[in-house]
Design a protein around this motif. Structure first.
Motif, PDB file in Angstrom:
ATOM      1  N   GLY A 140      -8.233   0.216   7.863  1.00 57.07           N
ATOM      2  CA  GLY A 140      -7.470  -1.025   7.902  1.00 57.07           C
ATOM      3  C   GLY A 140      -7.490  -1.755   6.576  1.00 57.07           C
ATOM      4  O   GLY A 140      -8.138  -1.337   5.615  1.00 57.07           O
ATOM      5  N   PRO A 141      -6.804  -2.887   6.515  1.00 55.12           N
ATOM      6  CA  PRO A 141      -6.734  -3.636   5.269  1.00 55.12           C
ATOM      7  C   PRO A 141      -8.085  -4.266   4.941  1.00 55.12           C
ATOM      8  O   PRO A 141      -8.840  -4.654   5.824  1.00 55.12           O
ATOM      9  N   HIS A 142      -8.365  -4.342   3.666  1.00 55.35           N
ATOM     10  CA  HIS A 142      -9.585  -4.991   3.204  1.00 55.35           C
ATOM     11  C   HIS A 142      -9.267  -6.445   2.895  1.00 55.35           C
ATOM     12  O   HIS A 142      -8.115  -6.863   2.863  1.00 55.35           O
TER      13      HIS A 142
ATOM     14  N   SER B 232       0.840  -1.186   0.000  1.00 58.05           N
ATOM     15  CA  SER B 232       0.000   0.000   0.000  1.00 58.05           C
ATOM     16  C   SER B 232       0.879   1.242   0.000  1.00 58.05           C
ATOM     17  O   SER B 232       1.871   1.324   0.723  1.00 58.05           O
ATOM     18  N   LEU B 233       0.490   2.223  -0.805  1.00 58.41           N
ATOM     19  CA  LEU B 233       1.216   3.484  -0.852  1.00 58.41           C
ATOM     20  C   LEU B 233       0.498   4.566  -0.055  1.00 58.41           C
ATOM     21  O   LEU B 233       0.762   5.750  -0.235  1.00 58.41           O
ATOM     22  N   LEU B 234      -0.421   4.168   0.833  1.00 59.73           N
ATOM     23  CA  LEU B 234      -1.181   5.160   1.575  1.00 59.73           C
ATOM     24  C   LEU B 234      -0.291   5.984   2.502  1.00 59.73           C
ATOM     25  O   LEU B 234      -0.491   7.189   2.646  1.00 59.73           O
ATOM     26  N   LYS B 235       0.678   5.367   3.130  1.00 61.82           N
ATOM     27  CA  LYS B 235       1.550   6.126   4.046  1.00 61.82           C
ATOM     28  C   LYS B 235       2.412   7.124   3.274  1.00 61.82           C
ATOM     29  O   LYS B 235       2.627   8.246   3.729  1.00 61.82           O
TER      30      LYS B 235
ATOM     31  N   VAL C 131      -4.602  25.166  -3.036  1.00 65.57           N
ATOM     32  CA  VAL C 131      -3.726  23.991  -2.976  1.00 65.57           C
ATOM     33  C   VAL C 131      -3.703  23.415  -1.561  1.00 65.57           C
ATOM     34  O   VAL C 131      -3.744  22.191  -1.371  1.00 65.57           O
ATOM     35  N   ALA C 132      -3.682  24.290  -0.552  1.00 63.94           N
ATOM     36  CA  ALA C 132      -3.701  23.821   0.833  1.00 63.94           C
ATOM     37  C   ALA C 132      -5.005  23.088   1.133  1.00 63.94           C
ATOM     38  O   ALA C 132      -4.999  22.056   1.819  1.00 63.94           O
ATOM     39  N   ALA C 133      -6.127  23.598   0.630  1.00 69.54           N
ATOM     40  CA  ALA C 133      -7.409  22.930   0.854  1.00 69.54           C
ATOM     41  C   ALA C 133      -7.438  21.555   0.193  1.00 69.54           C
ATOM     42  O   ALA C 133      -7.932  20.582   0.778  1.00 69.54           O
ATOM     43  N   LEU C 134      -6.906  21.460  -1.028  1.00 66.46           N
ATOM     44  CA  LEU C 134      -6.850  20.166  -1.711  1.00 66.46           C
ATOM     45  C   LEU C 134      -5.940  19.181  -0.969  1.00 66.46           C
ATOM     46  O   LEU C 134      -6.278  18.003  -0.817  1.00 66.46           O
ATOM     47  N   ALA C 135      -4.795  19.671  -0.504  1.00 66.26           N
ATOM     48  CA  ALA C 135      -3.874  18.806   0.228  1.00 66.26           C
ATOM     49  C   ALA C 135      -4.492  18.356   1.548  1.00 66.26           C
ATOM     50  O   ALA C 135      -4.335  17.202   1.953  1.00 66.26           O
ATOM     51  N   ALA C 136      -5.214  19.249   2.226  1.00 64.96           N
ATOM     52  CA  ALA C 136      -5.863  18.882   3.488  1.00 64.96           C
ATOM     53  C   ALA C 136      -6.964  17.845   3.252  1.00 64.96           C
ATOM     54  O   ALA C 136      -7.113  16.899   4.038  1.00 64.96           O
ATOM     55  N   THR C 137      -7.707  17.996   2.168  1.00 63.58           N
ATOM     56  CA  THR C 137      -8.749  17.023   1.835  1.00 63.58           C
ATOM     57  C   THR C 137      -8.135  15.664   1.535  1.00 63.58           C
ATOM     58  O   THR C 137      -8.605  14.630   2.023  1.00 63.58           O
ATOM     59  N   ASP C 138      -7.071  15.650   0.738  1.00 60.32           N
ATOM     60  CA  ASP C 138      -6.392  14.401   0.422  1.00 60.32           C
ATOM     61  C   ASP C 138      -5.824  13.762   1.682  1.00 60.32           C
ATOM     62  O   ASP C 138      -5.940  12.550   1.883  1.00 60.32           O
ATOM     63  N   PHE C 139      -5.240  14.576   2.556  1.00 60.22           N
ATOM     64  CA  PHE C 139      -4.681  14.074   3.811  1.00 60.22           C
ATOM     65  C   PHE C 139      -5.776  13.421   4.656  1.00 60.22           C
ATOM     66  O   PHE C 139      -5.581  12.334   5.207  1.00 60.22           O
ATOM     67  N   ALA C 140      -6.947  14.055   4.751  1.00 60.63           N
ATOM     68  CA  ALA C 140      -8.049  13.513   5.545  1.00 60.63           C
ATOM     69  C   ALA C 140      -8.563  12.197   4.961  1.00 60.63           C
ATOM     70  O   ALA C 140      -8.834  11.237   5.694  1.00 60.63           O
ATOM     71  N   ILE C 141      -8.684  12.140   3.630  1.00 63.38           N
ATOM     72  CA  ILE C 141      -9.169  10.917   2.982  1.00 63.38           C
ATOM     73  C   ILE C 141      -8.194   9.775   3.192  1.00 63.38           C
ATOM     74  O   ILE C 141      -8.584   8.643   3.507  1.00 63.38           O
ATOM     75  N   VAL C 142      -6.906  10.049   3.031  1.00 59.27           N
ATOM     76  CA  VAL C 142      -5.897   9.005   3.202  1.00 59.27           C
ATOM     77  C   VAL C 142      -5.868   8.529   4.657  1.00 59.27           C
ATOM     78  O   VAL C 142      -5.789   7.319   4.914  1.00 59.27           O
ATOM     79  N   CYS C 143      -5.966   9.442   5.604  1.00 53.63           N
ATOM     80  CA  CYS C 143      -5.991   9.037   7.016  1.00 53.63           C
ATOM     81  C   CYS C 143      -7.201   8.155   7.300  1.00 53.63           C
ATOM     82  O   CYS C 143      -7.109   7.173   8.044  1.00 53.63           O
ATOM     83  N   ARG C 144      -8.330   8.489   6.705  1.00 52.31           N
ATOM     84  CA  ARG C 144      -9.533   7.673   6.891  1.00 52.31           C
ATOM     85  C   ARG C 144      -9.325   6.273   6.318  1.00 52.31           C
ATOM     86  O   ARG C 144      -9.690   5.278   6.943  1.00 52.31           O
ATOM     87  N   HIS C 145      -8.713   6.180   5.145  1.00 53.90           N
ATOM     88  CA  HIS C 145      -8.462   4.870   4.541  1.00 53.90           C
ATOM     89  C   HIS C 145      -7.483   4.060   5.385  1.00 53.90           C
ATOM     90  O   HIS C 145      -7.638   2.841   5.500  1.00 53.90           O
ATOM     91  N   ILE C 146      -6.489   4.705   5.963  1.00 51.33           N
ATOM     92  CA  ILE C 146      -5.539   3.993   6.809  1.00 51.33           C
ATOM     93  C   ILE C 146      -6.239   3.488   8.063  1.00 51.33           C
ATOM     94  O   ILE C 146      -6.021   2.358   8.508  1.00 51.33           O
ATOM     95  N   ARG C 147      -7.114   4.322   8.647  1.00 50.36           N
ATOM     96  CA  ARG C 147      -7.854   3.914   9.843  1.00 50.36           C
ATOM     97  C   ARG C 147      -8.792   2.744   9.569  1.00 50.36           C
ATOM     98  O   ARG C 147      -9.056   1.935  10.455  1.00 50.36           O
TER      99      ARG C 147
END
Length: 123
Positions: free
Chosen positions: A68-70, A12-15, A50-66
């Motif tokens: 767990g693996p599928h 996974s490249l999420l991290k 750009v900061a808003a887009l990066a913050a949105t991407d950061f939140a989505i990725v953190c949610r996917h990491i939380r």
């Protein structure tokens, strides 16, 4: 075709994506601060977007990491059998005729493979 070893080799490249999103968020926030200080509102607004887009991407990725693996099949699950290029509902081959295969003719298709047409198209 699935070979059966994907769970062993999949990474996974999420991290990495989370780190890049955080890096972009930091630099965009720095850009907003600098451009506000030097009185460049257009550039500051661009950096804010750009900061808003990066913050949105950061939140989505953190949610996917939380989350767990599928599900990934284990070693005891055999590889999938190839479908032979057939549609599972109609049983007909997908695509045109290949080497050693006849034309793709079904009950609703003419010799040219077009529905409702026995000859060339009118245009």
């Amino acid at each position: 075709m699935r070979t059966g070893n994907e769970p062993l080799q999949a990474r996974s490249l999420l991290k990495t994506r989370r780190a890049l999103a955080l890096w972009g968020l930091i630099w965009a926030a720095f850009g907003v601060a600098v451009f506000v200080v030097v009185d460049r509102p257009g550039w500051a607004a661009g950096c804010a977007v750009v900061a808003a887009l990066a913050a949105t991407d950061f939140a989505i990725v953190c949610r996917h990491i939380r989350q767990g693996p599928h599900y990934q099949p284990g070693k005891n699950v055999p590889p999938y059998e190839p479908d032979g290029g057939r549609n599972e509902f109609t049983g007909r081959r997908r695509g045109g005729a290949g080497p050693g295969r006849g034309p793709d003719i079904g009950p609703d298709r003419g010799p040219e493979g077009r529905e409702g047409h026995g000859g060339p198209l009118p245009w």
